[in-house]
Design a protein around this motif. Structure first.
Motif, PDB file in Angstrom:
ATOM      1  N   UNK A   1       0.832  -1.208   0.000  1.00  0.00           N
ATOM      2  CA  UNK A   1       0.000   0.000   0.000  1.00  0.00           C
ATOM      3  C   UNK A   1       0.864   1.254   0.000  1.00  0.00           C
ATOM      4  N   UNK A   2       1.924   1.236   0.806  1.00  0.00           N
ATOM      5  CA  UNK A   2       2.802   2.397   0.879  1.00  0.00           C
ATOM      6  C   UNK A   2       3.557   2.614  -0.430  1.00  0.00           C
ATOM      7  N   UNK A   3       3.941   1.526  -1.091  1.00  0.00           N
ATOM      8  CA  UNK A   3       4.619   1.667  -2.381  1.00  0.00           C
ATOM      9  C   UNK A   3       3.677   2.272  -3.409  1.00  0.00           C
ATOM     10  N   UNK A   4       2.410   1.834  -3.399  1.00  0.00           N
ATOM     11  CA  UNK A   4       1.436   2.412  -4.327  1.00  0.00           C
ATOM     12  C   UNK A   4       1.165   3.873  -3.975  1.00  0.00           C
ATOM     13  N   UNK A   5       1.121   4.165  -2.676  1.00  0.00           N
ATOM     14  CA  UNK A   5       0.955   5.551  -2.257  1.00  0.00           C
ATOM     15  C   UNK A   5       2.139   6.391  -2.715  1.00  0.00           C
ATOM     16  N   UNK A   6       3.358   5.846  -2.568  1.00  0.00           N
ATOM     17  CA  UNK A   6       4.542   6.573  -3.007  1.00  0.00           C
ATOM     18  C   UNK A   6       4.524   6.836  -4.498  1.00  0.00           C
ATOM     19  N   UNK A   7       4.095   5.831  -5.269  1.00  0.00           N
ATOM     20  CA  UNK A   7       4.008   6.021  -6.718  1.00  0.00           C
ATOM     21  C   UNK A   7       2.983   7.093  -7.061  1.00  0.00           C
ATOM     22  N   UNK A   8       1.863   7.093  -6.331  1.00  0.00           N
ATOM     23  CA  UNK A   8       0.849   8.127  -6.559  1.00  0.00           C
ATOM     24  C   UNK A   8       1.361   9.519  -6.224  1.00  0.00           C
ATOM     25  N   UNK A   9       2.129   9.606  -5.127  1.00  0.00           N
ATOM     26  CA  UNK A   9       2.711  10.897  -4.760  1.00  0.00           C
ATOM     27  C   UNK A   9       3.711  11.369  -5.806  1.00  0.00           C
ATOM     28  N   UNK A  10       4.499  10.434  -6.334  1.00  0.00           N
ATOM     29  CA  UNK A  10       5.454  10.795  -7.382  1.00  0.00           C
ATOM     30  C   UNK A  10       4.727  11.357  -8.605  1.00  0.00           C
ATOM     31  N   UNK A  11       3.617  10.704  -8.980  1.00  0.00           N
ATOM     32  CA  UNK A  11       2.847  11.197 -10.132  1.00  0.00           C
ATOM     33  C   UNK A  11       2.245  12.561  -9.836  1.00  0.00           C
ATOM     34  N   UNK A  12       1.764  12.758  -8.603  1.00  0.00           N
ATOM     35  CA  UNK A  12       1.166  14.045  -8.245  1.00  0.00           C
ATOM     36  C   UNK A  12       2.216  15.151  -8.303  1.00  0.00           C
ATOM     37  N   UNK A  13       3.401  14.886  -7.758  1.00  0.00           N
ATOM     38  CA  UNK A  13       4.486  15.869  -7.803  1.00  0.00           C
ATOM     39  C   UNK A  13       4.859  16.167  -9.246  1.00  0.00           C
ATOM     40  N   UNK A  14       4.984  15.116 -10.043  1.00  0.00           N
ATOM     41  CA  UNK A  14       5.353  15.284 -11.448  1.00  0.00           C
ATOM     42  C   UNK A  14       4.297  16.091 -12.193  1.00  0.00           C
ATOM     43  N   UNK A  15       3.025  15.824 -11.893  1.00  0.00           N
ATOM     44  CA  UNK A  15       1.949  16.543 -12.555  1.00  0.00           C
ATOM     45  C   UNK A  15       1.957  18.022 -12.181  1.00  0.00           C
TER      46      UNK A  15
END
Length: 267
Positions: free
Chosen positions: A100-114
């Protein structure tokens, strides 16, 4: 509980330092009977023996791997407890939490990138979706102009979770609207007419894919469509003078909703 001198055990402060737990936690564990010191000084201060430290060490280990205090008590005090089974079950829960945390981290990375890039599409994808006239520098230019606005944040949050297929659907909706605007202008649809007002409302619905668009904001966009060379070139490339006609139908629709286009602001 027997009395003792300081030499017979470690104080709460010493145990706190040695095990890396707070004095407050040690006091709490004592109060709930999870880890009581075996000795007291003549002055009533807690002293922990070597056996006490061993129990505390196990509590710290079990707590670090995620056991709750009640479960720790059961593992320590119930001779029939399946410690290995409990550890394996906890390992499964930890693995799920890591996922779950890895998926959350990936989502945060996409949000930052966006937030930084606007579009999470390669240049090739952008060209394929938005057409050969698309300029890949436009998202960076938009961020430079509008990066501190609420609308950029809303746009970035949508972009972070959007797939190339979803962007294609949006591009198709925009292209369909452009064609409808050109056809309506050819048909001499009058600003303020029901058909023109439907087109203005359709524009707000299509544009909501980027961020919520109020009627006042739409009026401001209409001004920009006519005045900004890039937007004017786009619309006038569909039909001559379409940018000005589009602004007029937006203004007329705004008036029908009690908004004065001459005084409308970005709100």
């Amino acid at each position: 509980m027997p009395d003792a001198t300081d030499a017979d055990g470690l104080t709460v402060g010493q145990v706190s330092t040695r095990l890396g737990v707070t004095v407050r936690a040690l006091h709490h564990w004592d109060e709930i009977g999870l880890a009581r010191p075996s000795l007291r000084t003549a002055g009533g201060y807690r002293l922990y023996t070597a056996d006490d430290l061993e129990r505390l060490h196990r509590i710290v280990v079990y707590r670090e791997i995620g056991f709750g205090l009640d479960r720790i008590r059961a593992v320590l005090d119930d001779s029939t407890a399946d410690v290995l089974g409990a550890l394996r079950a906890q390992r499964t829960q930890v693995a799920e939490r890591i996922d779950r945390l890895q998926r959350l981290g990936a989502g945060l990375d996409r949000m930052i990138d966006a937030h930084e890039r606007g579009l999470l599409l390669s240049i090739e994808q952008q060209t394929a979706i938005f057409g050969p006239r698309w300029n890949p520098d436009w998202p960076a230019q938009a961020r430079q102009l509008y990066g501190n606005t609420t609308q950029w944040v809303q746009f970035a949050e949508r972009s972070a979770s959007r797939s190339p297929e979803e962007w294609q659907a949006i591009a198709d909706a925009v292209a369909d609207l452009d064609r409808a605007l050109g056809d309506a202008m050819d048909a001499a649809v009058a600003p303020g007419s029901p058909e023109a007002n439907r087109l203005a409302e359709r524009h707000r619905e299509v544009f909501a894919a980027y961020f919520p668009l109020t009627r006042e904001m739409q009026v401001c966009l209409g001004r920009m469509f006519e005045a900004d060379p890039a937007f004017a070139t786009h619309y006038d490339g569909i039909r001559a003078n379409l940018a000005s006609w589009f602004r007029r139908i937006i203004d007329a629709s705004a008036r029908a909703h009690g908004i004065d286009p001459d005084t409308a602001t970005w709100q």
